[in-house]
Design a protein around this motif. Structure first.
Motif, PDB file in Angstrom:
ATOM      1  N   LEU A 107      37.107   6.464  86.613  1.00  0.00           N
ATOM      2  CA  LEU A 107      35.962   5.454  86.614  1.00  0.00           C
ATOM      3  C   LEU A 107      35.066   5.762  85.500  1.00  0.00           C
ATOM      4  O   LEU A 107      34.979   6.974  85.206  1.00  0.00           O
ATOM      5  CB  LEU A 107      35.272   5.506  88.021  1.00  0.00           C
ATOM      6  N   HIS A 108      34.714   4.807  84.792  1.00  0.00           N
ATOM      7  CA  HIS A 108      33.424   4.859  83.764  1.00  0.00           C
ATOM      8  C   HIS A 108      32.434   5.683  84.312  1.00  0.00           C
ATOM      9  O   HIS A 108      31.688   6.593  83.872  1.00  0.00           O
ATOM     10  CB  HIS A 108      33.246   3.367  82.850  1.00  0.00           C
ATOM     11  N   ARG A 109      31.991   4.972  85.376  1.00  0.00           N
ATOM     12  CA  ARG A 109      30.852   5.352  86.122  1.00  0.00           C
ATOM     13  C   ARG A 109      31.175   5.574  87.679  1.00  0.00           C
ATOM     14  O   ARG A 109      31.400   4.579  88.124  1.00  0.00           O
ATOM     15  CB  ARG A 109      29.436   4.671  85.930  1.00  0.00           C
ATOM     16  N   ASN A 110      30.680   6.693  88.182  1.00  0.00           N
ATOM     17  CA  ASN A 110      31.373   6.741  89.882  1.00  0.00           C
ATOM     18  C   ASN A 110      30.178   6.316  90.739  1.00  0.00           C
ATOM     19  O   ASN A 110      29.318   6.840  91.280  1.00  0.00           O
ATOM     20  CB  ASN A 110      31.487   8.407  89.917  1.00  0.00           C
ATOM     21  N   HIS A 114      31.309   0.161  90.257  1.00  0.00           N
ATOM     22  CA  HIS A 114      32.776   0.474  89.543  1.00  0.00           C
ATOM     23  C   HIS A 114      33.998   0.380  90.209  1.00  0.00           C
ATOM     24  O   HIS A 114      34.917   0.495  89.730  1.00  0.00           O
ATOM     25  CB  HIS A 114      32.334   1.717  88.643  1.00  0.00           C
ATOM     26  N   ARG A 115      33.829   1.332  91.409  1.00  0.00           N
ATOM     27  CA  ARG A 115      34.733   1.402  92.287  1.00  0.00           C
ATOM     28  C   ARG A 115      35.526   0.147  92.812  1.00  0.00           C
ATOM     29  O   ARG A 115      36.717  -0.110  92.999  1.00  0.00           O
ATOM     30  CB  ARG A 115      34.306   2.218  93.593  1.00  0.00           C
TER      31      ARG A 115
END
Length: 145
Positions: A107-110, A114-115
């Motif tokens: 993921l780019h950002r957790n 984003h998930r």
């Protein structure tokens, strides 16, 4: 001997409301007070797959009879590694595997957004593989901002 009322002006002491008539505490209710529903990762995954599948079914008539299913893990890995989904055109089924999608995706950002985007992108890519199209062709208006 005559019986007389006593002339005391004091009021009788009252027990606290939590006590029953026998002086014991009241029993706890069988069902606890309503709590917010617990949401597990599996439930969030199912919700994301379901909403993306409903969008695709409404946009593409070819997918209306296709069953989108969620599995935990594939039976075996293939030459490309662990598959994220399996498309079975003869059975009209698309099976998405939750654990590989959740744990092996970068993921780019957790965060939650984003998930969910990762899960939806897997649904789109699996449906595109089933239809033999490019994933961007399935919902171009969805990705325009």
């Amino acid at each position: 001997m005559a019986w007389r009322k006593s002339r005391q002006t004091s009021t009788p002491t009252r027990r606290p409301a939590r006590h029953g008539r026998h002086g014991r505490e009241g029993r706890s209710p069988v069902v606890r007070p309503p709590l917010p529903p617990l949401e597990t990762r599996a439930e969030r995954f199912d919700l994301a797959v379901g909403t993306a599948a409903e969008f695709l079914r409404s946009a593409w008539p070819e997918l209306r009879d296709v069953s989108f299913e969620v599995g935990d893990m594939p039976a075996a890995s293939d030459e490309d590694g662990i598959p994220r989904w399996t498309t079975l055109a003869a059975e009209k089924r698309i099976i998405l595997y939750r654990l590989p999608i959740e744990r092996l995706s970068h993921l780019h950002r957790n965060d939650e957004l984003h998930r969910r985007m990762m899960i939806e992108s897997c649904v789109f890519r699996a449906a595109a593989e089933y239809l033999g199209r490019d994933p961007w062709d399935l919902g171009p208006e969805r990705f325009r901002f």
